[in-house]
Design a protein around this motif. Structure first.
Motif, PDB file in Angstrom:
ATOM      1  N   GLY A   1       0.612  -1.350  -0.062  1.00  0.00           N
ATOM      2  CA  GLY A   1       0.464   0.279  -0.104  1.00  0.00           C
ATOM      3  C   GLY A   1       0.252   1.093   0.081  1.00  0.00           C
TER       4      GLY A   1
ATOM      5  N   ASP B   1       3.369   3.954  -2.052  1.00  0.00           N
ATOM      6  CA  ASP B   1       4.052   4.763  -3.293  1.00  0.00           C
ATOM      7  C   ASP B   1       5.428   5.064  -3.514  1.00  0.00           C
TER       8      ASP B   1
ATOM      9  N   GLN C   1      -2.553   3.189  -9.732  1.00  0.00           N
ATOM     10  CA  GLN C   1      -3.335   2.998  -8.751  1.00  0.00           C
ATOM     11  C   GLN C   1      -3.556   2.598  -8.296  1.00  0.00           C
TER      12      GLN C   1
ATOM     13  N   ASN D   1      -4.669   1.463  -3.061  1.00  0.00           N
ATOM     14  CA  ASN D   1      -4.692   2.107  -3.547  1.00  0.00           C
ATOM     15  C   ASN D   1      -3.373   2.345  -3.437  1.00  0.00           C
TER      16      ASN D   1
ATOM     17  N   ARG E   1       0.463   4.322  -5.022  1.00  0.00           N
ATOM     18  CA  ARG E   1       0.341   4.933  -6.184  1.00  0.00           C
ATOM     19  C   ARG E   1       1.573   5.005  -6.735  1.00  0.00           C
TER      20      ARG E   1
ATOM     21  N   HIS F   1      -0.692  11.544  -1.811  1.00  0.00           N
ATOM     22  CA  HIS F   1      -2.436  11.190  -1.498  1.00  0.00           C
ATOM     23  C   HIS F   1      -2.501  12.534  -0.643  1.00  0.00           C
TER      24      HIS F   1
ATOM     25  N   HIS G   1      -7.852  11.356  -1.899  1.00  0.00           N
ATOM     26  CA  HIS G   1      -7.823  10.648  -0.387  1.00  0.00           C
ATOM     27  C   HIS G   1      -8.815  10.608   0.210  1.00  0.00           C
TER      28      HIS G   1
ATOM     29  N   LYS H   1     -11.905   8.718   2.409  1.00  0.00           N
ATOM     30  CA  LYS H   1     -12.134   7.821   3.914  1.00  0.00           C
ATOM     31  C   LYS H   1     -13.577   8.023   3.951  1.00  0.00           C
TER      32      LYS H   1
ATOM     33  N   GLN I   1     -15.054   3.692  -7.411  1.00  0.00           N
ATOM     34  CA  GLN I   1     -14.225   3.816  -7.756  1.00  0.00           C
ATOM     35  C   GLN I   1     -14.448   4.682  -9.274  1.00  0.00           C
TER      36      GLN I   1
ATOM     37  N   TYR J   1      -8.738   9.159  -7.401  1.00  0.00           N
ATOM     38  CA  TYR J   1      -9.921   8.447  -6.305  1.00  0.00           C
ATOM     39  C   TYR J   1      -9.502   7.511  -6.170  1.00  0.00           C
ATOM     40  N   THR J   2      -9.230   7.630  -4.231  1.00  0.00           N
ATOM     41  CA  THR J   2      -8.567   6.484  -3.513  1.00  0.00           C
ATOM     42  C   THR J   2      -9.840   5.263  -3.661  1.00  0.00           C
TER      43      THR J   2
END
Length: 436
Positions: free
Chosen positions: A108, A110, A234, A238, A240, A286, A290, A292, A381, A385-386
């Motif tokens: 996960g 970058d 990506q 997630n 990158r 991010h 990003h 949540k 998705q 964007y994550t």
């Protein structure tokens, strides 16, 4: 005893500091490892590195063959991002190798990879594993006789001025890049089998990839807009990745250079390189795009507590809060394409969520007349964007025997048939017993 107490307090303070430093609630409070071929790169590319540090990143520079290189210790990763500015490196130092880099991404984290005409097999294989294939000719460079940057000595037209950007505000920021980006290096193509890789900066239709020191005897393997100068990935976890064939694109010289594209009268006092690499690095690390999700909940209409199960035909409400990291704080994410599924083998309900423009998404619907173990599912998705994958499981039961209506309207014909049968039997019995 006093000394033990002081040591105990110190350990707690250290633990709190480490917890805050690597808190997932702050995706940009990170440490980045930069591997270079020579430490002089710190000076020649200082503008780019200063931009990262000014945004709160802690950067650790090491030579790519440093024997002390290690990405993790005791099973924990020491860095959240990795920048490979070491195109000539044939082998990394320490415990790092190609498998270690890929495992770093699979965990996960970058990655930025910058190559040039001297790119080693190690760097090429790293890019290939990420869905990018550099030109097979190790001496080939991208050449463009139409979209080159005008300079005092035109040379071989390997200094390209490109402005064919991806149309995505979340990847390149909301401010348009006016000046072309200066690029000198090798081109690459995208692996058709990898659907996660995107071209961010493309070459013009007149570009081609070839060796500048030899005549063309065969058609180039890379031609026109199929040549990608900068690409991003990506991953499904997630993580990158940014890959480019030009290390000089990040250099202070090209970041500060003026630019005029061949065939254009527009002259720019400064190239678009600084804005381009800055905005793209914000996306890679991010600072933008990003997402949540918090406070996922559901309940019956008119209630506030989440039930242990639902009954068929219940009316329910579902809600979730979504936020986007702005680089400094979490801001409400506003969109009109967030959907929720009420899922049992296949979606029985698919609803687009309404939003209050402050981060809250909500909807209401009736539980279908099917019982089983359902799931609330949000699979979000969107380009740049994550991804968000949310699910909550909930049983749905049928009516109990004492919960049905006493008389069901649709069953009146059956009721009539039953009572008419009883009446007929009674009349038949009377006639049979008392009538001769």
């Amino acid at each position: 005893m006093r000394k033990l107490f002081i040591i105990f307090i110190a350990l707690i303070s250290i633990q709190i500091t480490l917890t805050n430093s690597f808190s997932p609630d702050n995706p940009t409070d990170r440490r980045i490892l930069v591997l270079v071929d020579e430490l002089a790169l710190k000076s020649s590319h200082s503008v780019f590195f200063d931009s990262l540090q000014s945004r709160g990143f802690a950067i650790d520079f090491k030579l790519a063959d440093d024997p002390t290189i290690s990405l993790q210790r005791y099973g924990q990763y020491l860095y959240d991002g990795l920048i490979l500015f070491s195109p000539t490196t044939e082998r990394f130092g320490g415990s790092l190798d190609l498998a270690g880099v890929l495992e770093f991404v699979d965990s996960g984290h970058d990655l930025i990879v910058a190559a040039d005409a001297t790119a080693s097999d190690l760097i090429r294989n790293t890019a290939a594993e990420c869905g990018v294939d550099f030109d097979e000719d190790p001496s080939a460079m991208v050449i463009d006789h139409s979209s080159y940057a005008i300079s005092e000595s035109e040379g071989d037209h390997t200094l390209i001025a490109s402005d064919d950007f991806i149309q995505s505000d979340v990847i390149l920021g909301g401010t348009k890049i006016e000046a072309p980006v200066l690029f000198r290096g090798i081109g690459h193509s995208l692996n058709a089998a990898n659907s996660l890789v995107l071209k961010v900066l493309s070459a013009s239709p007149s570009a081609y990839s070839a060796n500048t020191k030899s005549k063309l005897s065969n058609p180039p393997s890379l031609l026109g807009s199929a040549i990608s100068l900068v690409s991003v990935v990506q991953a499904r976890n997630n993580a990158r990745i940014m890959i480019t064939g030009s290390l000089s694109m990040f250099s202070n010289r090209l970041l500060k250079a003026g630019v005029q594209k061949a065939g254009s009268s527009d002259k720019y006092g400064k190239s678009g390189n600084e804005q381009f690499v800055t905005e793209l690095s914000k996306w890679v690390f991010h600072e933008r795009g990003h997402l949540k999700a918090v406070n996922v909940g559901h309940h019956k209409v008119g209630e506030t507590d989440e039930p242990a199960m639902y009954r068929i035909n219940d009316d329910l409400e579902y809600s979730v809060e979504m936020y986007e990291w702005s680089g400094k704080s979490w801001e409400p994410y506003v969109a009109n394409d967030v959907q929720v599924q009420f899922f049992l083998m296949s979606p029985y309900v698919l609803k687009t969520l309404s939003t209050d423009q402050k981060g809250l998404y909500y909807t209401s619907f009736k539980v279908p007349d099917v019982y089983g173990v359902f799931q609330f599912k949000v699979e979000y998705q969107k380009l740049g964007y994550t991804g968000l994958s949310l699910s909550k499981q909930i049983p749905v039961r049928p009516f109990r025997h004492n919960e049905y209506e006493r008389f069901i309207t649709t069953a009146f014909p059956y009721y009539g048939a039953s009572f008419s049968t009883m009446a007929g039997f009674f009349i038949f019995s009377i006639l049979y017993l008392y009538h001769k």
